[in-house]
Design a protein around this motif. Structure first.
Motif, short mmCIF file in Angstrom:
data_model
loop_
_atom_site.label_atom_id
_atom_site.label_comp_id
_atom_site.label_asym_id
_atom_site.label_seq_id
_atom_site.Cartn_x
_atom_site.Cartn_y
_atom_site.Cartn_z
N CYS B 61 0.82 -1.20 0.00
CA CYS B 61 0.00 0.00 0.00
C CYS B 61 0.86 1.25 0.00
O CYS B 61 0.33 2.36 0.00
CB CYS B 61 -0.93 0.02 1.20
SG CYS B 61 -0.07 0.30 2.76
N GLY B 62 2.15 1.08 0.00
CA GLY B 62 3.01 2.26 -0.09
C GLY B 62 3.42 2.86 1.24
O GLY B 62 3.91 3.97 1.29
N LYS B 63 3.22 2.11 2.34
CA LYS B 63 3.56 2.69 3.64
C LYS B 63 5.07 2.87 3.80
O LYS B 63 5.52 3.90 4.32
CB LYS B 63 2.96 1.88 4.80
CG LYS B 63 3.18 0.39 4.76
CD LYS B 63 2.25 -0.31 5.75
CE LYS B 63 2.60 -1.77 5.96
NZ LYS B 63 2.43 -2.61 4.77
N THR B 64 5.83 1.88 3.33
CA THR B 64 7.29 2.04 3.38
C THR B 64 7.75 3.14 2.43
O THR B 64 8.65 3.92 2.75
CB THR B 64 7.97 0.70 3.04
OG1 THR B 64 7.70 -0.22 4.10
CG2 THR B 64 9.47 0.86 2.92
N THR B 65 7.09 3.22 1.26
CA THR B 65 7.42 4.30 0.32
C THR B 65 7.22 5.65 0.97
O THR B 65 8.08 6.54 0.88
CB THR B 65 6.53 4.18 -0.94
OG1 THR B 65 6.75 2.91 -1.54
CG2 THR B 65 6.84 5.29 -1.93
N LEU B 66 6.09 5.80 1.68
CA LEU B 66 5.82 7.07 2.35
C LEU B 66 6.88 7.37 3.41
O LEU B 66 7.38 8.50 3.51
CB LEU B 66 4.42 7.03 3.00
CG LEU B 66 3.98 8.29 3.74
CD1 LEU B 66 4.03 9.50 2.81
CD2 LEU B 66 2.59 8.12 4.32
N LEU B 67 7.27 6.35 4.15
CA LEU B 67 8.28 6.55 5.19
C LEU B 67 9.62 6.97 4.56
O LEU B 67 10.31 7.85 5.08
CB LEU B 67 8.46 5.27 6.01
CG LEU B 67 9.22 5.46 7.33
CD1 LEU B 67 8.36 6.23 8.32
CD2 LEU B 67 9.66 4.14 7.92
N LYS B 68 9.97 6.34 3.44
CA LYS B 68 11.23 6.68 2.79
C LYS B 68 11.19 8.07 2.18
O LYS B 68 12.21 8.75 2.09
CB LYS B 68 11.58 5.62 1.73
CG LYS B 68 12.04 4.33 2.37
CD LYS B 68 12.75 3.41 1.42
CE LYS B 68 13.40 2.27 2.21
NZ LYS B 68 13.88 1.19 1.35
N ILE B 69 10.00 8.49 1.75
CA ILE B 69 9.87 9.85 1.25
C ILE B 69 10.07 10.84 2.40
O ILE B 69 10.78 11.83 2.28
CB ILE B 69 8.50 10.05 0.57
CG1 ILE B 69 8.48 9.31 -0.78
CG2 ILE B 69 8.21 11.54 0.35
CD1 ILE B 69 7.12 9.28 -1.45
N ILE B 70 9.47 10.53 3.55
CA ILE B 70 9.67 11.39 4.72
C ILE B 70 11.14 11.43 5.12
O ILE B 70 11.68 12.46 5.49
CB ILE B 70 8.80 10.89 5.91
CG1 ILE B 70 7.31 11.07 5.58
CG2 ILE B 70 9.15 11.65 7.19
CD1 ILE B 70 6.38 10.39 6.56
N ALA B 71 11.81 10.27 4.99
CA ALA B 71 13.23 10.20 5.35
C ALA B 71 14.11 10.96 4.37
O ALA B 71 15.26 11.25 4.67
CB ALA B 71 13.67 8.74 5.43
N GLY B 72 13.57 11.25 3.17
CA GLY B 72 14.38 11.90 2.16
C GLY B 72 15.18 10.92 1.33
O GLY B 72 16.06 11.29 0.57
N LEU B 73 14.88 9.63 1.47
CA LEU B 73 15.60 8.61 0.71
C LEU B 73 14.98 8.43 -0.67
O LEU B 73 15.63 7.96 -1.60
CB LEU B 73 15.60 7.28 1.46
CG LEU B 73 16.42 7.25 2.75
CD1 LEU B 73 16.17 5.96 3.52
CD2 LEU B 73 17.90 7.42 2.46
N LEU B 74 13.70 8.77 -0.79
CA LEU B 74 13.00 8.69 -2.07
C LEU B 74 12.43 10.07 -2.36
O LEU B 74 12.00 10.77 -1.44
CB LEU B 74 11.85 7.70 -1.99
CG LEU B 74 12.08 6.23 -2.24
CD1 LEU B 74 10.77 5.47 -2.06
CD2 LEU B 74 12.64 5.98 -3.62
N ALA B 75 12.40 10.44 -3.63
CA ALA B 75 11.79 11.71 -3.99
C ALA B 75 10.35 11.46 -4.40
O ALA B 75 10.07 10.54 -5.16
CB ALA B 75 12.56 12.34 -5.15
N PRO B 76 9.39 12.25 -3.86
CA PRO B 76 8.01 12.08 -4.30
C PRO B 76 7.86 12.58 -5.74
O PRO B 76 8.64 13.43 -6.18
CB PRO B 76 7.22 12.95 -3.33
CG PRO B 76 8.19 13.98 -2.86
CD PRO B 76 9.55 13.32 -2.88
#
Lengths: 251, 271
Positions: B61-76
């Motif tokens: 569902c993208g929960k890890t994706t959201l966390l990594k975006i918050i961490a700055g590891l992934l760009a939204p």
């Protein structure tokens, strides 16, 4: 191994082969095989000549220079191909071709490019060793757990830190395995290079001995070369045992 | 694991949370992966300071994706992440990440692993080792400083990961399914330790999990995400009295009701 209940020391089978060699030599069946005792005597004489030590020095120095260059360039090339997709697409095929090609065929070309001297030997050691080091490094770098790089980034690592503190270390077992294979190929490179150039190092001695049918000296030198190759393989093998321990404990 | 047992007053619960100052906000986050995989859609969320917020949802569902975006590891793909009101696009010292697979360096000792964040910040070795030892003690790993990760159990490895995140003294701890690779017994112990740790560390936690029980047991706020493309489907603030023993909490009426409520909410997303 045990024989009639007695434990035989390691490599004792060599004694049997040496005896057979001695007998065949004494029978004077073939000119190519002088008695083994004669070869040993020639070996003792050989290691006392200045020419032998000059040749040994040439061999070892060209081998070491070629290997250092191959390791530095091979690791750099491997890391580049492991990290940059474009580099992998551009270079991967060629590295694979060179890693499996019979490079001995190139040595004559190298002679034309680099002259009949130590430079050609260095280049042939380099060319024999570099490709496998690059390929293994690439494999190591590509199999790094992505979270390890994420981890470093999340704690503020810059590009240099990521390479120096994570990527090189994480890929170290593969890099060292590549270097081990590179060493073994490098020994082939130094021998084949010298044989083909044949005016320096052991190559020159081989040329003199075989042309003058000095078979005792020829075999003595061959034994020295085999011992050299075995020594390098053993040293690298010892190193590898420690690497394997390390590789086995990775998550 | 925690030496201090003194109780701080609990955080206010429920709707009061919204009135608390939010330390992290995400605005209009969309994430589309190559190949038109729409992982997150129009996510707006506020994370109150000092609270433990859980992102809960079905797998994928993208929960890890959201966390990594918050961490700055992934760009939204679109949208912004605000930390204390300021837009961020990269990892920063105010956020620390705890990884699902621990992400420990196998070639480094526990001490160096825990001090790694400080090492990257250029702290002198003596200083960072001192800090690292303090946090190793706090997560209950004293005596293991010179061990290597492969000599530790899964639970102990994650304690190292937690100590590493605590050592950099970030305001926000981001935990990505930290207990999923840990066996059940260790996981329960770990959850209890985390609750106690919260009370002395006074940090904001953002926690990703797929375990409903874990989310209810630990969280002040639970954000339910829908199936892909992940959207916020519900926000629940469990009103659970956590002053009792872990067993009492797990038998608490409010605890069980909240678990049931969330299950009813998530049921629709399960095939």
């Amino acid at each position: 191994m045990t024989l009639f209940g007695y434990r035989l020391p390691m490599m004792s089978s060599l004694i049997v082969w040496c005896l057979i060699w001695e007998i065949v030599g004494r029978l004077e069946l073939v000119l190519l095989f002088p008695p083994f005792s004669g070869v040993l005597a020639a070996l003792v004489d050989l290691v006392q000549t200045q020419k032998f030590w000059d040749a040994t020095w040439t061999t070892i120095s060209t081998f070491c220079i070629g290997m250092v260059l191959a390791i530095v360039c091979g690791v750099a090339l491997g890391v580049l191909m492991g990290r940059v997709k474009a580099a992998e697409n551009l270079l991967g095929m060629w590295v694979n071709v060179f890693a499996s090609a019979p490079l001995s065929a190139l040595v004559p070309v190298l002679m034309i490019l680099f002259g009949m001297g130590a430079k050609t030997i260095v280049v042939s050691v380099f060319l024999f060793a570099i490709w496998i080091i690059a390929l293994d490094t690439q494999a190591g770098v590509k199999h790094i757990t992505p979270s390890l790089i994420d981890m470093a980034r999340s704690f503020g690592a810059g590009r240099r830190d990521i390479y120096a503190k994570i990527i090189l270390w994480a890929a170290l077992p593969e890099i060292l395995a590549g270097i081990r294979l590179g060493f073994i190929r490098g020994v082939k490179g130094v021998v084949i290079g010298q044989l083909l150039v044949s005016i320096i190092g052991y190559g020159e001695l081989f040329e003199i001995y075989s042309r003058s049918f000095l078979m005792e000296d020829f075999w003595a030198l061959t034994i020295v070369l085999f011992a050299f190759a075995l020594l390098v393989a053993e040293l690298v093998g010892m190193l590898e045992k420690r690497i394997e321990y390390y590789a086995g404990v990775r998550q | 694991m925690v030496a201090v047992t003194r109780k701080f007053p609990r955080e206010p619960h429920g709707e009061d949370m919204a009135s608390l100052e939010s330390i992290i906000s995400v605005r209009g986050i969309n994430k589309v992966y190559p190949g038109q995989v729409h992982a997150l859609k129009d996510v707006d969320l506020d994370f109150p300071a000092g609270a433990l917020t859980t992102l809960l949802g079905p797998s994928g569902c993208g929960k890890t994706t959201l966390l990594k975006i918050i961490a700055g590891l992934l760009a939204p793909t679109t949208g912004d992440v605000l930390v204390k009101g300021k837009k961020v696009t990269a990892p920063g010292p105010e956020r620390a990440f705890v990884f699902q697979d621990f992400a420990l360096m196998p070639w480094a000792t526990v001490l160096r692993n825990v001090g790694f964040g400080l090492e990257l910040r250029g702290l002198a070795e003596a200083k960072r080792n001192e800090i690292a030892r303090r946090y190793i003690k706090q997560v209950g790993l004293s005596g293991f400083e010179d061990k290597y990760p492969h000599e530790l159990s899964g639970g102990m490895r994650q304690r190292v990961g937690l100590a590493r995140a605590l050592a950099v003294d970030a305001d926000v701890l981001l935990l990505d399914e930290p207990f999923s690779a840990v066996d059940e017994q260790n996981r329960r112990k770990f959850q209890e330790d985390l609750l106690r740790l919260r009370e002395i560390e006074r940090k904001t936690f953002i926690f990703v999990t797929h375990s409903i029980e874990e989310a209810v047991y630990l969280s002040d706020r639970i954000v339910l995400l829908s199936r892909r493309p992940g959207q916020v489907s519900q926000i629940i603030a469990p009103q659970i009295d956590r002053s009792g023993t872990p067993d009492e909490i797990r038998r608490d009426r409010a605890y069980l009701d909240t678990v049931e409520e969330i299950w009813q909410g998530l049921r629709q997303f399960v095939d």
